[in-house]
Each structure stands twice: as C-alpha cells, then as structure tokens.
Design a protein around this motif. Structure first.
Motif, mmCIF file in Angstrom:
data_model
loop_
_atom_site.group_PDB
_atom_site.id
_atom_site.type_symbol
_atom_site.label_atom_id
_atom_site.label_comp_id
_atom_site.label_asym_id
_atom_site.label_seq_id
_atom_site.Cartn_x
_atom_site.Cartn_y
_atom_site.Cartn_z
ATOM 1 N N GLU A 1 -39.253 53.696 4.540
ATOM 2 C CA GLU A 1 -38.903 53.488 5.940
ATOM 3 C C GLU A 1 -38.077 52.214 6.067
ATOM 4 N N THR B 1 -42.859 48.199 8.287
ATOM 5 C CA THR B 1 -43.823 49.053 8.999
ATOM 6 C C THR B 1 -45.223 48.898 8.417
ATOM 7 N N THR C 1 -48.645 49.412 10.476
ATOM 8 C CA THR C 1 -49.238 50.714 10.812
ATOM 9 C C THR C 1 -49.629 51.408 9.518
ATOM 10 N N ILE D 1 -56.184 61.673 16.864
ATOM 11 C CA ILE D 1 -54.883 61.120 17.249
ATOM 12 C C ILE D 1 -54.786 60.994 18.763
ATOM 13 N N GLU D 2 -55.243 62.032 19.489
ATOM 14 C CA GLU D 2 -55.170 62.010 20.946
ATOM 15 C C GLU D 2 -56.083 60.930 21.534
ATOM 16 N N GLY E 1 -54.394 57.399 20.283
ATOM 17 C CA GLY E 1 -52.980 57.153 20.538
ATOM 18 C C GLY E 1 -52.211 56.702 19.315
ATOM 19 N N VAL E 2 -52.797 56.858 18.137
ATOM 20 C CA VAL E 2 -52.142 56.446 16.892
ATOM 21 C C VAL E 2 -50.969 57.384 16.585
ATOM 22 N N ASP E 3 -49.855 56.796 16.151
ATOM 23 C CA ASP E 3 -48.708 57.586 15.726
ATOM 24 C C ASP E 3 -49.069 58.297 14.419
ATOM 25 N N PRO E 4 -49.061 59.642 14.397
ATOM 26 C CA PRO E 4 -49.434 60.353 13.167
ATOM 27 C C PRO E 4 -48.560 59.988 11.976
ATOM 28 N N GLY E 5 -47.342 59.488 12.252
ATOM 29 C CA GLY E 5 -46.471 59.064 11.157
ATOM 30 C C GLY E 5 -47.006 57.862 10.411
ATOM 31 N N GLY E 6 -47.973 57.145 11.031
ATOM 32 C CA GLY E 6 -48.568 55.991 10.377
ATOM 33 C C GLY E 6 -49.761 56.336 9.502
#
Length: 467
Positions: free
Chosen positions: A197, A201, A204, A278-279, A282-287
């Motif tokens: 990336e 980053t 995260t 995740i919901e 609120g964590v970004d699933p990409g992390g």
C-alpha cells in the motif's frame, strides 16, 4: 424438475427428481433438524407431506399414527413430483431458538486483561518502508528493492511474492513516492508478501480469530497494534442441519455434493459473523490482515473442502495435521478480504486445533504442577499434563445428551428444560425452561438435574435403577 413448497416459510425449491426432501431443504437454505446427517436413524427430521403420495426408504422412529397422517423422514423420502412439505416445530427447532448472530461484550474486558499479559508476536506484520528511489547507481528492479529491505528488516532468507502483488507494485511505489507499507506473512525461514500500500498504513492492523465449533461458531475482531479485542459474535454453525456431531457430518460429506455443501455452510456462517463484527465496529475490512481459525480435526478438514473418510475409518488417520497455507478467497470467503488463513494444528483425528489452541492459551505446557484442561462442547476433549508431558482424549459430549439416545433431547434453545427439582416426600416436580417458554424438550443440563433429583428423592439407586 419437481418443485417442493416448504411450510411455514412458503419457500419454493426445485430439485432433481429422486433427491430426498432433506436435500431439497438444503438447496433452499431451509433448516430441517437432521441429527444423524441423513442416515435415517434418529428420526429428528420428521416432516409432513401434504396432498402427495410418497414412498420412504425407511420409517424408523415414526409411529403408526404419524405414518397415517402423512409424516415421513425427510432424509429417507425421495422427491419424484411436486409436493408441499410442512416442517413441524420439533424438526425446525434451530430456527426457533438462539439462532441469530449475537454480538457479545461481557467477556471482552476479561480477554483484554489476559492479552495484556501475553507477548504479542503475530505471524502477519506490517512494515513501513521509505525506500531509495532508483538511480543509475542503484537500478535494481522494483521487486528487488522491496524484498531486500524486507530481508534486512525481518532477517528472513527469502521473500515470496505472487503475480498479482507484483503487478500492483510499480504503481504503488510511485504513488507513494517510494514510501510504502508492506504486509507480510511470516513462515519458517521466509516471508510471503501479501499486500503493498502507498504511504504509512501500519496504524490499521486487524485480525479475525474464529472458533469453528461443531454446533456454534464464534469470532473476534482484534486490533493487533493496540492488542485489544474490539468485538466478538457467535452463531450456530449452519452445518447442524446435516448432522449434530462430527460422525454424522462425515456421513453426510460422503453424499454427492455433500462435502461442498458442508464447506459452503460453515464459510457462510463465518462470513456472516465477520460482517456483523465489521458493522458493529466500523472497521475498514481492508485493514484486516489475517484470520486465525481453530476447530476440531473434522471441522478443519470440512472448511477446506478436504474429505474425511480416513478420519472415520480405522486406523483413523486425518489427511493432514498442519493445514496447508491458503487465502480466504481460495476457500470461498466473500466478506473477509483475501488474507492468509492460519489454522491451529491438529494432534490426531479426534484431537484438533481447538484443544491445541486452548492448551496454548492456558499455558499448560509451562506449568510444573499437573494440569487438567477440559473442553466440553459438542465434542468433549481433555488434556492432562505439565511442562514435561501431555496426553489427551476425546468423546461425544453434546449429542450424548441431546441426540439420538433421548427421544425429547434438544439443544439449549428457548423452550428447553434446563433445571429440574423433585420434592422427596411428594415427588412433585418443578422445572424451568430457557427463555421461560413452553417446554419443547430437555437439554443436557436438564437431564443431569433430573438424574440427580431422582437419586436424591430415592426414585433411582446409585446404579440408575428405578426402585
């Protein structure tokens, strides 16, 4: 193809002629309580066929009165024409009780206190690298520029990189002005580059931990940098529709497409748990950079789509003890990003990664005194030992109380009798059910209570014989 309408849901399912009603229900994601895995031995998959004549292969566990009313066993009744099938309450108990995904909070603080005492060294790491730009004096390839820095930082001999990551590398390097974050999965003697990336980053860095239980699956979302569990959730393993215990699951896996179906069901269960986590956070699933999974030997084979015939038959040898390295996409996960799946190793056919992870978490192998570690689930597993030696065994726990041997035995769902008391003088019996609902059956704790109370009241002797 013939159509089957299932009541009370009203769902319509097309099925290949000759397939049984249980398979039709599976195609439509409709739960029918098939404790024996479709063997026709338990009688828990009783359904009512309306307005159609059918011929069952077996009518075991059905009374003459039930047969006269049109009741059949779903796993023993082929579908040759259109029909309407009503699933009675006792055959769909899973959908009436504790089936929804539950986000748990009570145990998180205690887990975090435990984590604070442990040394954290996760197999997946994120490295921020400020790399020198290419020049005439340093014109090595982009890939070499990255891998030489990884080798220096991690002290590994080799860095493995797949083609897709290699394709993305030049754009990421230049977009980040040669400052990138590399995510690496460390294995014996080498590291696998799983993601690159632009920029930094490293803040995260999340992981998902999963317990693949025979009856219940649980998952936690962990912040690896802060060493905190952010949330956890649990739900029934959707495989329970095709067998209460691992033996029944292995029987079902031998059916045509049975293994694929069981794999799809457990992957779907875990996908739903990850979505919930995740919901909620609120964590970004990409992390999310890795998923660590622990399950008994059969569950570990099934989630990878590996046959279990060898486990069930003498000399009871699993296909593997250490699961092969795979990515989430390879297994079929949709909600998890394409991250490494790391499985706790199994010990033997009936001592799996679940008991291994428990022994490690409890630090049993570093105790000087004798330790007894007990995991009471659908499968009961016990390990005894200390820093010098360890030995283990396993047995069927949940199904022994809730499955074939007890006519009204059910899981600990709403309506299950869980407590029983008997007045010794009058033999008056008082019971309570989970959720305060009308009684649907009796679960393991209720059975144990019953035997204890019968003994205390003098109704049975110490051998269990009725006076």
């Amino acid at each position: 193809m013939p159509k089957v309408i299932f009541l009370p849901s009203g769902r319509e399912v097309e099925v290949v002629a000759g397939e049984d009603i249980l398979t039709a229900a599976a195609v439509g994601d409709i739960h029918v309580n098939a404790s024996c895995g479709g063997d026709g031995t338990y009688g828990k998959c009783k359904v009512h066929v309306k307005g159609a004549k059918v011929q069952s292969k077996s009518t075991a566990r059905l009374t003459e009165e039930e047969l006269a009313k049109g009741y059949v066993l779903a796993c023993q009744t082929p579908v040759h024409s259109d029909m309407t099938v009503e699933i009675p309450l006792e055959s769909e108990l899973l959908s009436k009780g504790r089936t929804s995904i539950k986000t748990l909070t009570a145990g998180v603080d205690e887990w975090n206190r435990q984590l604070a005492r442990l040394t954290a060294d996760p197999p997946v790491v994120k490295l921020f690298m400020d790399l020198p730009e290419p020049s005439l004096n340093d014109s090595v390839s982009d890939l070499t520029r990255v891998t030489r820095e990884v080798r220096r930082r991690l002290g590994v001999d080799d860095v493995l990189v797949d083609l897709e990551t290699t394709k993305r590398l030049p754009d990421v390097l230049r977009a980040g002005s040669w400052c990138i974050t590399a995510t690496l999965y460390r294995e014996a003697g080498h590291a696998r580059l799983t993601k690159v990336e632009a920029g930094d980053t490293t803040g995260t860095n999340y992981a998902v931990a999963v317990d693949i239980g025979t009856t219940t699956c649980s998952a936690q979302l962990v912040d690896l940098d802060k060493r905190r569990i952010l949330a956890e959730a649990s739900a029934y393993n959707a495989q329970v529709s095709y067998g209460e215990d691992v033996i029944s699951r292995m029987v079902y896996a031998k059916k045509e497409s049975g293994l694929k179906l069981l794999q799809r069901k457990v992957v779907g269960t875990i996908d739903a748990l990850v979505t919930e986590l995740i919901e909620k956070t609120g964590v970004d699933p990409g992390g999310i950079e890795m998923a660590v999974l622990a399950g008994n030997t059969v569950m570990t084979h099934l989630i990878l789509g590996v046959g279990t015939d060898q486990i069930r038959e003498a000399p009871y040898s699993p296909v593997f003890r250490f699961a092969p390295s795979v990515s989430a996409a390879t297994v079929g996960f949709k909600k998890l990003p394409d991250v490494p799946l790391i499985f706790h190793p199994c010990v033997a056919s009936y001592l799996g990664g679940d008991i291994t992870s428990g022994v490690v978490a409890a630090d049993v192998a570093n105790h000087d005194g004798l330790v007894l570690y007990i995991d009471i689930g659908t499968n009961g597993e016990i390990v005894l030992g200390n820093s010098e030696w360890l030995m283990g065994c396993s047995c069927s726990a949940g199904p022994a109380f809730e499955g074939a041997g007890v006519k009204d035995g059910i899981r600990s769902i709403d309506g299950a009798i869980e407590r029983v008391s008997i007045e010794p003088d009058t033999f008056e019996t008082v019971f309570t059910t989970i959720g305060g609902k009308l009684p649907l059956g009796i679960c393991g704790s209720g059975l144990i209570d019953s035997v204890a109370e019968l003994f205390k009241a003098g109704v049975i002797d110490k051998r269990g014989k009725f006076n």
